[in-house]
Design an enzyme around this catalytic site. Structure first.
Site, PDB file in Angstrom:
ATOM      1  N   ASP A  53     -43.352  86.772  21.769  1.00  0.00           N
ATOM      2  CA  ASP A  53     -43.780  88.171  21.620  1.00  0.00           C
ATOM      3  C   ASP A  53     -44.495  88.591  22.905  1.00  0.00           C
ATOM      4  O   ASP A  53     -45.512  87.985  23.273  1.00  0.00           O
ATOM      5  CB  ASP A  53     -44.732  88.256  20.417  1.00  0.00           C
ATOM      6  CG  ASP A  53     -44.973  89.688  19.978  1.00  0.00           C
ATOM      7  OD1 ASP A  53     -44.399  90.603  20.605  1.00  0.00           O
ATOM      8  OD2 ASP A  53     -45.735  89.865  19.006  1.00  0.00           O
ATOM      9  N   ASP A 147     -39.348  93.647  22.689  1.00  0.00           N
ATOM     10  CA  ASP A 147     -40.436  92.771  23.122  1.00  0.00           C
ATOM     11  C   ASP A 147     -40.643  91.540  22.267  1.00  0.00           C
ATOM     12  O   ASP A 147     -41.610  90.820  22.466  1.00  0.00           O
ATOM     13  CB  ASP A 147     -41.741  93.580  23.219  1.00  0.00           C
ATOM     14  CG  ASP A 147     -42.079  94.267  21.914  1.00  0.00           C
ATOM     15  OD1 ASP A 147     -41.215  94.304  21.023  1.00  0.00           O
ATOM     16  OD2 ASP A 147     -43.196  94.777  21.777  1.00  0.00           O
ATOM     17  N   GLU A 148     -39.803  91.269  21.309  1.00  0.00           N
ATOM     18  CA  GLU A 148     -39.963  90.019  20.572  1.00  0.00           C
ATOM     19  C   GLU A 148     -38.617  89.462  20.136  1.00  0.00           C
ATOM     20  O   GLU A 148     -37.657  90.202  19.957  1.00  0.00           O
ATOM     21  CB  GLU A 148     -40.908  90.170  19.369  1.00  0.00           C
ATOM     22  CG  GLU A 148     -40.605  91.314  18.472  1.00  0.00           C
ATOM     23  CD  GLU A 148     -41.495  91.351  17.227  1.00  0.00           C
ATOM     24  OE1 GLU A 148     -41.830  90.287  16.669  1.00  0.00           O
ATOM     25  OE2 GLU A 148     -41.817  92.456  16.794  1.00  0.00           O
TER      26      GLU A 148
END
Lengths: 405, 366
Positions: A53, A147-148
């Site tokens: 993350d 983003d993850e």
């Protein structure tokens, strides 16, 4: 190689649920589980799952690219009365600013914050860089957003000795090559990996080894379990359940009796069981947000909630790389738990959260329940994704003409 | 209340009003037609509270009175009866008895007093024009109306009345259709009203060929159209139509004039291999010639060449072929003219010798 699990994903705790409106039969595949109330948390062949993350991703990219923003509270959001915060730097979080909160609220909490409009082209470019780093270690990558991502490194492409070493190598490469930091969680399954990546945030690593699972989970607040929101938390609290250990004490029979199939899932989660596989390249079927209310509402009273959820869904939609949704979905659950969805593919795609809200509100007209019907849940989704490359946008006659007021 | 009538004489007004009645209603009485008998005439009214249609016809053996009868059922029965049969209808208490030949039907009713009608429309302007002309105006523009657009004022048709001109304008934001006619008398002030989509469709379905005259009554919140046997009333969309004149391109000086039917044929063939979703075709102009190119995701290709009266060179613009075909179908005359500027600007499609029909189409980003 493990057989590929047919179910797309665990029920995601994040407010933006992907595949939210999938039919129940797809969401949960039948699994054979021991029926006794206590079963081992360690499966015979433990998997090695990473959840990576990026830390305050959009805000960090902005701070990286504009030195004047470093060390300052940065809020990534559009200007607008109903705009929602896309990301907040850690300096802004100190003031209580969180992503998905209304931008006006963020401004009140932290008036000195620098507001930056999101630039998804740049975020997507960085996201591609990060994914290339993942790909050096495994092909089993399931991106959740820009983003993850989940990675299954049970069998790693790189010759690193352990999943922990792989996670460290990935974090180091991200720092080296993008000048950004990421947090990582290492665990035997997806839901634990996700909890773990949050455990030492920012720029941290946390490992839950198979033999630690039971002890790690026992004191964990039930609100940390995926799918347990405020309403569910309240119901569990009323039963005297605050932690995973309390859930275990209830036993499978009680939970199933009370919550049906969801009760079984709760029972499994309390023991750290989650068989959902990492699904590489799982295309997003839907971006959506939903909310369950403390008190059931009428169709008319749903409007402000639809508007708020449309804002969240719109922000989630903006994160989709290279794809555009063509269908607006309104989901409702009546006070007596009947679920219905209404959808519409407008000829002109919604171009803002407000337009999405208008379309979702208008879909209420297609609900045929009697006027007095009350609803316990509403959701706003975007579905019917197509590749942006396939999408030849039709120019609009009035795009340069001021709209009538 | 009672009357006697031949099946065909009843079927026609029924067809005219039944389309207005929605299949799902908010009030039970909206599923019914208001049936009125007076002065030897029968009048039928259907409404959805937005659009109201009243059709009248002569009837025999009449006793005055009024009641409401389920619209769909009445229409379905009359339609299914044999040709030429005589229908007798009589109100008995709260039921209607209908006999036709050896068929007998008893239908439930609701009191006429519950039926909402639009009476006064606060008339601000009245114009009279041949039915043929109004039909032409509306039929040749209605296709461009938006459907369920968030810009609610596009989900209908603009009637723009100024001086001696009546214009009908419809647009979905991607293309715009305009047709105008000259009126016999001059209007006092400019009036712009938007008729909702449903009203437009009902009205277009009502038009007949012939040399009849229709009256258009512009009310403050309504439009009423009167023809001998039918009165149509629609609420208006309360909104401001965009400044459509601003999007009719002025600087489109790159012209090409073509045989309309030849161009339509070429576009129809090219359309087969265009992308199903966006239906893009590329128009390439060079002196004396228009080239039409279409591709689909399977990499199949269509190329058509059409003789064109033009001196333009090196211009290529993408369009949704459906919009081009709609516009060409709405035009009359042998020759059609395309007015273009560049790949980013709209195209004006019109008849070569007339400005009365104008179609503006925005390009695709190819």
């Amino acid at each position: 190689m493990r057989p590929v699990d047919a179910s797309p994903a665990s029920i995601n705790q994040a407010s933006i649920l992907q595949a939210l409106f999938l039919p129940a039969r797809l969401r949960r595949s039948p699994r054979i589980l021991p029926t006794h109330s206590r079963f081992p948390a360690v499966s015979p062949t433990p998997r090695k799952i990473l959840h990576i993350d990026m830390d305050a991703f959009y805000a960090s990219v902005e701070q990286r690219d504009d030195p004047s923003l470093r060390g300052k509270p940065v809020v990534v959001a559009w200007r607008g009365a109903r705009s929602v915060v896309c990301a907040a730097s850690y300096e802004a979080r100190v003031f209580g600013v969180r992503s998905a909160m209304p931008a006006v609220r963020a401004e009140r909490l932290c008036p000195q914050a620098v507001f930056v409009p999101p630039d998804f082209t740049r975020y997507k470019a960085v996201s591609r860089q990060v994914r290339a780093i993942f790909a050096r270690h495994t092909d089993l990558i399931e991106p959740l957003s820009l983003d993850e991502a989940y990675l299954d490194v049970t069998v790693s492409k790189s010759a690193l000795a352990s999943a922990t070493a792989t996670a460290e190598a990935i974090r180091a490469a991200i720092r080296e090559e993008t000048n950004l930091t990421a947090s990582a969680g290492v665990a035997p399954n997806k839901f634990l990996a996700k909890i773990a990546s949050d455990w030492r945030k920012p720029d941290g690593l946390f490992v839950i080894r198979p033999h630690q699972v039971e002890a790690f989970l026992a004191p964990l607040k039930v609100g940390r379990l995926p799918g347990v929101g405020k309403v569910m938390e309240g119901k569990l609290a009323a039963m005297g359940v605050a932690t995973a250990a309390d859930l275990r004490a209830q036993g499978l029979a009680v939970l199933e009796e009370r919550f049906g199939r969801w009760g079984r899932r709760l029972h499994e989660l309390s023991w750290g069981i989650d068989e959902h596989a990492v699904q590489p390249d799982r295309p997003t079927l839907q971006v959506s947000s939903e909310d369950t209310f403390e008190h059931d509402l009428t169709l008319d009273e749903l409007e402000p909630h639809i508007r708020r959820l449309a804002g969240k869904t719109w922000a989630g939609h903006q994160r989709e790389t290279g794809r555009i949704a063509r269908t607006v979905v309104l989901k409702l659950k009546t006070a007596d738990f009947r679920t219905l969805t209404r959808s519409f593919s407008p000829p002109t795609l919604p171009g803002s959260a407000d337009e999405l809200a208008e379309l979702a509100c208008a879909l209420r007209a297609r609900v045929e329940h009697p006027a007095g019907t009350r609803y316990r849940l509403v959701g706003v989704g975007l579905a019917g994704f197509v590749d942006r490359d396939d999408f030849v946008p039709q120019r609009d006659l009035f795009e340069t003409v001021a709209p009538p007021d | 209340m009672q009357f006697s009538i031949q099946r065909e004489a009843l079927l026609k007004p029924l067809q005219q009003v039944v389309g207005v009645v929605e299949r799902r209603q908010t009030l039970p009485v909206l599923a019914n037609l208001l049936v009125k008998v007076g002065d030897g005439r029968l009048s039928l009214t259907g409404t959805d509270l937005e659009v109201e249609m009243v059709a009248t016809t002569a009837a025999e053996k009449t006793t005055d009175g009024e009641v409401t009868i389920p619209a769909r059922k009445l229409f379905d029965i009359v339609r299914a009866l044999p040709d030429g049969v005589r229908i007798d209808l009589k109100l008995n208490g709260d039921r209607v008895a209908m006999t036709a030949g050896r068929s007998r039907f008893t239908l439930a009713t609701l009191p006429a007093s519950e039926f909402p009608t639009i009476d006064e429309i606060e008339l601000v302007e009245r114009v009279s024009l041949p039915e043929e002309v109004l039909r032409d105006l509306m039929e040749r523009t209605a296709f461009a109306m938006a459907n369920q657009d968030v810009r609610y004022y596009l989900n209908g048709m603009l009637l723009d009345l100024q001086e001696h001109t009546l214009r009908c304008v419809a647009t979905d934001g991607h293309r715009l259709a305009l047709k105008e006619t000259q009126l016999e008398s001059k209007v006092a002030a400019r009036r712009q009203i938007i008729i909702p989509r449903k009203g437009v469709n009902e009205l277009v379905g009502l038009f007949e060929t012939g040399d009849g005259q229709v009256e258009l009554e512009f009310g403050r919140n309504h439009l009423r159209v009167r023809r001998g046997d039918v009165v149509f009333t629609s609420k208006l969309i309360d909104g401001r139509f965009p400044d459509y004149e601003a999007v009719i391109p002025l600087g489109a000086d790159k012209r090409a004039t073509l045989d309309r039917e030849v161009l339509r044929g070429a576009l129809q063939r090219a359309a087969i291999l265009s992308n199903e979703k966006y239906r893009g075709v590329k128009l390439e102009l060079s002196p004396g010639k228009l080239r039409i190119v279409a591709h689909n995701p399977e990499q199949e290709e269509a190329v058509e060449e059409v003789e064109a009266d033009t001196s333009v060179s090196d211009l290529a613009v993408g369009f949704n072929v459906g919009y081009l075909l709609d516009a060409l179908a709405a035009l009359k005359g042998e020759r059609a003219r395309l007015n273009l500027r560049d790949a980013q600007s709209s195209c004006l499609v019109q008849e070569d010798d007339s400005e009365q029909s104008r179609h503006v189409i925005m390009p695709l980003r190819l």
